[in-house]
Design a protein around this motif. Structure first.
Motif, PDB file in Angstrom:
ATOM      1  N   ASP A  21      30.798  -8.824 -28.815  1.00 29.33           N
ATOM      2  CA  ASP A  21      30.802  -7.380 -29.081  1.00 29.33           C
ATOM      3  C   ASP A  21      29.461  -6.749 -28.758  1.00 29.33           C
ATOM      4  N   GLY A  22      28.971  -7.070 -27.577  1.00 26.82           N
ATOM      5  CA  GLY A  22      27.702  -6.510 -27.138  1.00 26.82           C
ATOM      6  C   GLY A  22      26.851  -7.613 -26.553  1.00 26.82           C
ATOM      7  N   PRO A  23      25.675  -7.273 -26.057  1.00 27.10           N
ATOM      8  CA  PRO A  23      24.848  -8.279 -25.394  1.00 27.10           C
ATOM      9  C   PRO A  23      24.257  -9.290 -26.376  1.00 27.10           C
ATOM     10  N   GLY A  24      24.092 -10.516 -25.908  1.00 17.00           N
ATOM     11  CA  GLY A  24      23.419 -11.540 -26.710  1.00 17.00           C
ATOM     12  C   GLY A  24      24.197 -11.937 -27.944  1.00 17.00           C
ATOM     13  N   CYS A  25      23.471 -12.498 -28.884  1.00 20.56           N
ATOM     14  CA  CYS A  25      24.051 -12.907 -30.161  1.00 20.56           C
ATOM     15  C   CYS A  25      23.912 -11.728 -31.131  1.00 20.56           C
ATOM     16  N   ARG A  26      24.983 -11.449 -31.911  1.00 19.69           N
ATOM     17  CA  ARG A  26      24.960 -10.216 -32.699  1.00 19.69           C
ATOM     18  C   ARG A  26      25.454 -10.438 -34.133  1.00 19.69           C
ATOM     19  N   THR A  27      25.036  -9.533 -35.006  1.00 14.66           N
ATOM     20  CA  THR A  27      25.590  -9.480 -36.355  1.00 14.66           C
ATOM     21  C   THR A  27      26.566  -8.308 -36.394  1.00 14.66           C
ATOM     22  N   LEU A  28      27.799  -8.597 -36.816  1.00 18.01           N
ATOM     23  CA  LEU A  28      28.828  -7.556 -36.895  1.00 18.01           C
ATOM     24  C   LEU A  28      28.897  -7.021 -38.318  1.00 18.01           C
ATOM     25  N   ILE A  29      28.939  -5.703 -38.432  1.00 14.69           N
ATOM     26  CA  ILE A  29      29.016  -5.046 -39.745  1.00 14.69           C
ATOM     27  C   ILE A  29      30.334  -4.274 -39.785  1.00 14.69           C
TER      28      ILE A  29
END
Ligand code: SF4
Ligand code: SF4
Length: 311
Positions: A21-29
């Motif tokens: 859900d976007g570039p790289g590694c992400r935190t989803l809220i």
């Protein structure tokens, strides 16, 4: 003191290590509250803006402790399951029912959190994000909590955290516009171009959604990637794909991510006392997705499929 740090938002989950859900590694809220009711929604616990009881019948011992504990008499026992008056639960601040339940059958779905606390929580993930990663707000519909979202995004943006949002667009422009200066990317969901068909499966016309998409395409300088859940028999025919391509190109943008429908969220409907829209759990054939991708690319639209991440 910066009072925006104390603004509360209502979430139902925070997940780290996302790469879709976007570039790289992400935190989803995951934020609660959505004005659409898509039949295939995989996060039905995100639709109500309020925390709500989640009831897992297979763990219930029917000892009645929750019924006794509820001060609003919102729970009735029917033969072999409990029924909740969820209109009463939506105004409940105390959730005595979940505290009383010893078996793990009842838990509270959703919680409130301040911008400050959430910021501290998510920045613990910073070392995993790498250079390109960051946060993505999803839900539910994040822009229903515009003040909270604006304050959170600003806080992140000012500390050089990459910010993205996934929106259904069915919110007034006044909710979206103040958040734009603090956003890098937007994933914008499009379900159907025909308003009547859109309403049949989501409960709402698409007028506001198409308006929001067109306005965003002009006024947002960052990247916009449209997303379409591919629902067999609803939006996958070539006439609809042609209309969708025309609309996307009319906005001046040209990227879409096709998401084949999945049924991973179906068990959550039981927890909410709701019925899932289908008993048929067939997945869409890969060849069908490739046909749609090919039609879109012939129209000049860059098309990514599934969790393929081109970013
Ligand atoms: S959430 Fe509140 S109103 Fe609903 S059943 Fe539990 S205690 Fe009662
Ligand atoms: S307290 Fe928990 S185990 Fe007991 S009846 Fe209520 S949901 Fe079931």
């Amino acid at each position: 003191m910066d009072r925006t740090k104390l603004i509360h938002g209502t979430l139902f989950d925070i997940q780290g290590f996302s790469v879709h859900d976007g570039p790289g590694c992400r935190t989803l809220i995951f934020l609660k509250g959505c004005s659409l009711h898509c039949a295939w929604c995989s996060n039905p616990e995100g639709i109500s803006p309020y925390p709500e009881p989640l009831y897992q019948i297979s763990k219930c011992t029917f000892d009645g402790l929750c019924i006794e504990a509820c001060p609003h008499h919102a729970i009735k026992q029917n033969l072999e399951h409990l029924v909740f008056d969820r209109s009463l639960c939506s105004t409940c601040n105390t959730f005595e029912c979940t505290s009383a339940c010893c078996s793990g059958a009842l838990r509270k779905g959703g919680f409130q959190i301040t911008v400050d606390t959430l910021f501290k929580k998510i920045t613990r993930d910073r070392q995993y994000w790498g250079e390109g990663g960051g946060i993505t707000l999803t839900g539910g519909e994040p822009f229903t909590q515009s003040g909270f979202v604006q304050a959170l995004l600003k806080r992140c943006y000012e500390t050089f955290i990459h910010t993205a949002v996934e929106t259904c667009g069915n919110v007034p422009w006044k909710n979206i516009e103040p958040c734009l200066p603090w956003l890098d990317w937007i994933f914008f969901d499009l379900k159907h171009i025909d308003s009547k068909k859109h309403k049949q499966c989501t409960g709402s016309s698409n007028h506001l959604i198409l308006q929001s998409a067109a306005k965003l395409a002009i006024s947002f300088p960052g990247r916009i990637i449209f997303r379409m859940p591919v629902i067999p028999g609803f939006n996958d025919d070539s006439d609809h794909i042609a209309s969708l391509c025309d609309f996307i190109l009319s906005t001046g943008r040209q990227e879409i991510n096709l998401l084949p429908v999945h049924h991973f969220g179906r068990e959550k409907y039981n927890l909410l006392g709701q019925t899932y829209y289908t008993k048929e759990f067939n997945s869409i054939p890969h060849l069908e997705i490739e046909r749609i991708r090919s039609q879109m690319e012939m129209s000049g639209i860059r098309c990514y499929t599934g969790s393929e991440t081109p970013f």
